[in-house]
Write a protein that holds these residues in place. Structure first.
Motif, PDB file in Angstrom:
ATOM      1  N   ALA A 131       0.839  -1.195   0.000  1.00  0.00           N
ATOM      2  CA  ALA A 131       0.000   0.000   0.000  1.00  0.00           C
ATOM      3  C   ALA A 131       0.876   1.248   0.000  1.00  0.00           C
ATOM      4  O   ALA A 131       2.099   1.182   0.184  1.00  0.00           O
ATOM      5  CB  ALA A 131      -0.933  -0.003   1.212  1.00  0.00           C
ATOM      6  N   ASP A 132       0.230   2.381  -0.188  1.00  0.00           N
ATOM      7  CA  ASP A 132       0.899   3.684  -0.245  1.00  0.00           C
ATOM      8  C   ASP A 132       1.218   4.160   1.172  1.00  0.00           C
ATOM      9  O   ASP A 132       0.304   4.403   1.966  1.00  0.00           O
ATOM     10  CB  ASP A 132      -0.030   4.682  -0.945  1.00  0.00           C
ATOM     11  CG  ASP A 132       0.623   6.030  -1.216  1.00  0.00           C
ATOM     12  OD1 ASP A 132       1.665   6.325  -0.605  1.00  0.00           O
ATOM     13  OD2 ASP A 132       0.076   6.787  -2.040  1.00  0.00           O
ATOM     14  N   LYS A 188      -0.381   7.631   3.067  1.00  0.00           N
ATOM     15  CA  LYS A 188      -1.765   7.830   3.509  1.00  0.00           C
ATOM     16  C   LYS A 188      -1.879   7.557   5.010  1.00  0.00           C
ATOM     17  O   LYS A 188      -1.701   6.431   5.466  1.00  0.00           O
ATOM     18  CB  LYS A 188      -2.696   6.919   2.713  1.00  0.00           C
ATOM     19  CG  LYS A 188      -2.684   7.233   1.216  1.00  0.00           C
ATOM     20  CD  LYS A 188      -3.656   6.362   0.450  1.00  0.00           C
ATOM     21  CE  LYS A 188      -3.674   6.730  -1.032  1.00  0.00           C
ATOM     22  NZ  LYS A 188      -4.629   5.896  -1.797  1.00  0.00           N
ATOM     23  N   ASP A 189      -2.221   8.588   5.770  1.00  0.00           N
ATOM     24  CA  ASP A 189      -2.164   8.476   7.227  1.00  0.00           C
ATOM     25  C   ASP A 189      -3.285   7.641   7.828  1.00  0.00           C
ATOM     26  O   ASP A 189      -3.187   7.202   8.969  1.00  0.00           O
ATOM     27  CB  ASP A 189      -2.144   9.867   7.874  1.00  0.00           C
ATOM     28  CG  ASP A 189      -3.369  10.692   7.519  1.00  0.00           C
ATOM     29  OD1 ASP A 189      -4.155  10.248   6.662  1.00  0.00           O
ATOM     30  OD2 ASP A 189      -3.537  11.779   8.100  1.00  0.00           O
ATOM     31  N   LYS A 190      -4.367   7.386   7.094  1.00  0.00           N
ATOM     32  CA  LYS A 190      -5.477   6.604   7.641  1.00  0.00           C
ATOM     33  C   LYS A 190      -5.383   5.121   7.281  1.00  0.00           C
ATOM     34  O   LYS A 190      -6.258   4.338   7.636  1.00  0.00           O
ATOM     35  CB  LYS A 190      -6.809   7.170   7.150  1.00  0.00           C
ATOM     36  CG  LYS A 190      -7.082   8.591   7.655  1.00  0.00           C
ATOM     37  CD  LYS A 190      -8.426   9.104   7.173  1.00  0.00           C
ATOM     38  CE  LYS A 190      -8.682  10.518   7.694  1.00  0.00           C
ATOM     39  NZ  LYS A 190      -9.986  11.053   7.222  1.00  0.00           N
ATOM     40  N   LEU A 191      -4.314   4.745   6.595  1.00  0.00           N
ATOM     41  CA  LEU A 191      -4.190   3.360   6.145  1.00  0.00           C
ATOM     42  C   LEU A 191      -4.013   2.376   7.295  1.00  0.00           C
ATOM     43  O   LEU A 191      -4.474   1.244   7.224  1.00  0.00           O
ATOM     44  CB  LEU A 191      -3.015   3.225   5.179  1.00  0.00           C
ATOM     45  CG  LEU A 191      -3.340   3.281   3.689  1.00  0.00           C
ATOM     46  CD1 LEU A 191      -2.088   3.050   2.876  1.00  0.00           C
ATOM     47  CD2 LEU A 191      -4.403   2.266   3.317  1.00  0.00           C
ATOM     48  N   PHE A 226      -7.354   1.516   8.637  1.00  0.00           N
ATOM     49  CA  PHE A 226      -8.142   0.834   7.606  1.00  0.00           C
ATOM     50  C   PHE A 226      -7.681  -0.609   7.413  1.00  0.00           C
ATOM     51  O   PHE A 226      -8.499  -1.539   7.396  1.00  0.00           O
ATOM     52  CB  PHE A 226      -8.044   1.592   6.282  1.00  0.00           C
ATOM     53  CG  PHE A 226      -8.713   0.882   5.138  1.00  0.00           C
ATOM     54  CD1 PHE A 226     -10.088   0.908   5.002  1.00  0.00           C
ATOM     55  CD2 PHE A 226      -7.963   0.168   4.210  1.00  0.00           C
ATOM     56  CE1 PHE A 226     -10.712   0.243   3.952  1.00  0.00           C
ATOM     57  CE2 PHE A 226      -8.574  -0.501   3.162  1.00  0.00           C
ATOM     58  CZ  PHE A 226      -9.955  -0.461   3.036  1.00  0.00           C
ATOM     59  N   ILE A 227      -6.378  -0.828   7.256  1.00  0.00           N
ATOM     60  CA  ILE A 227      -5.882  -2.185   7.019  1.00  0.00           C
ATOM     61  C   ILE A 227      -6.109  -3.062   8.248  1.00  0.00           C
ATOM     62  O   ILE A 227      -6.523  -4.220   8.139  1.00  0.00           O
ATOM     63  CB  ILE A 227      -4.394  -2.169   6.626  1.00  0.00           C
ATOM     64  CG1 ILE A 227      -4.205  -1.432   5.300  1.00  0.00           C
ATOM     65  CG2 ILE A 227      -3.855  -3.591   6.504  1.00  0.00           C
ATOM     66  CD1 ILE A 227      -2.758  -1.283   4.870  1.00  0.00           C
ATOM     67  N   SER A 261       1.959   6.104   7.532  1.00  0.00           N
ATOM     68  CA  SER A 261       1.405   4.762   7.733  1.00  0.00           C
ATOM     69  C   SER A 261       2.466   3.718   8.063  1.00  0.00           C
ATOM     70  O   SER A 261       2.129   2.586   8.422  1.00  0.00           O
ATOM     71  CB  SER A 261       0.609   4.320   6.500  1.00  0.00           C
ATOM     72  OG  SER A 261       1.448   4.183   5.383  1.00  0.00           O
ATOM     73  N   SER A 309     -11.662  -4.479   0.151  1.00  0.00           N
ATOM     74  CA  SER A 309     -10.667  -3.683   0.866  1.00  0.00           C
ATOM     75  C   SER A 309      -9.278  -3.863   0.255  1.00  0.00           C
ATOM     76  O   SER A 309      -8.394  -3.036   0.469  1.00  0.00           O
ATOM     77  CB  SER A 309     -10.646  -4.046   2.352  1.00  0.00           C
ATOM     78  OG  SER A 309     -10.405  -5.426   2.535  1.00  0.00           O
TER      79      SER A 309
END
Length: 277
Positions: free
Chosen positions: A16-17, A20-23, A26-27, A80, A147
């Motif tokens: 993933a990137d 991105k601070d919300k990853l 989310f993951i 992240s 997802s």
């Protein structure tokens, strides 16, 4: 080829990137289904590692076995893979050891200016280790329920096709005549169970009715007897629709009538909208 050891090193990984601070949340929540605070590791081009991490020259961590600090001026760029104390357990990647993985990260570097990606082990099913076979990878990919955006198996790129209710259920015109579409055929045997329970309250009109539905489809790749005996909980309406997928013929109006009560009142407006849209 397979991998051995406590870490996923790019061959059986979810990538993933890292910008991105919300990853992280989310993951952890949507993909791995684990505690939301648990951090993720970066795979970084070895030749650029020391620009982003402290004391990481000379390919110091090819097996993701070293924890170091993200350089202060870089931490905000890769949130992240930066833990709360600015630590990070990294994997350094060289062209000699991992030519394909190095090429992928290099392409990301060229596109973004960041020479690393987030790397976590590819397993989305509770209690299971990192995927080993293509079948396990596909099953884990399907379990992720969108997802995970894409699955790469060597030269194959696998994505999901969005369902089209019109394509599945509605009538179509052929030679000036309206004909019914064939209903899709589900893969193999289908078992459906529905149950309900009531939590009684001392307050009037405050009883809570809980309904549960589950399905079992032994011929599907997602089926696994080791997990809840192969039963998967689903929405009751979804299970009923799946039960209709027997290869027969049914028009949109018949589908709507199936979900109507004896007085013709539609039980669930959402399914009608899905059929007619």
């Amino acid at each position: 080829r397979s991998e051995a050891g406590p870490r996923a090193l790019g061959h059986r990984s979810i990538l993933a990137d890292p910008r991105k601070d919300k990853l992280v949340k989310f993951i952890n929540n949507a993909v791995k289904e684990r505690e939301s605070f648990r951090p993720f590791a970066p795979s970084v081009l070895a030749e650029h590692a020391d620009e982003w991490f402290v004391d990481t020259a000379d390919n110091v961590s090819p097996y993701m076995s070293m924890t170091t600090l993200v350089r202060g001026e870089k931490a905000s760029e890769i949130p992240s893979v930066t833990h709360i104390d600015r630590s990070s357990r990294l994997q350094t990647v060289t062209e000699e050891d991992e030519p394909l993985y190095h090429k992928l990260i290099s392409a990301f570097h060229e596109a973004t200016g960041v020479p690393l990606v987030l790397n976590t082990s590819f397993n989305t099913l509770k209690g299971e280790p990192i995927v080993e076979t293509p079948e396990e990878a596909i099953r884990s990919f399907l379990k992720s329920m969108n997802s995970i955006e894409m699955l790469v198996l060597e030269k194959y790129f696998i994505t999901r096709k969005d369902p089209d209710a019109n394509e599945l259920f509605e009538s179509q015109r052929q030679d000036g005549l309206t004909v019914k579409r064939k209903i899709p055929v589900r893969a193999g045997p289908f078992m459906f169970e529905s149950s309900g329970s009531v939590n009684y309250s001392d307050e009037e009109n405050d009883d809570v009715v809980t309904r549960r539905a589950r399905i079992r489809m032994p011929d599907r790749i997602l089926h696994d007897d080791r997990i809840n005996g192969g039963w998967v909980e689903v929405d009751e309406l979804d299970a009923e629709i799946l039960g209709l997928c027997n290869g027969g013929e049914m028009g949109a109006q018949e589908m709507i009538e199936t979900f109507s009560d004896t007085d013709g009142n539609v039980i669930d407006d959402a399914i009608v909208q899905a059929i007619l849209d």
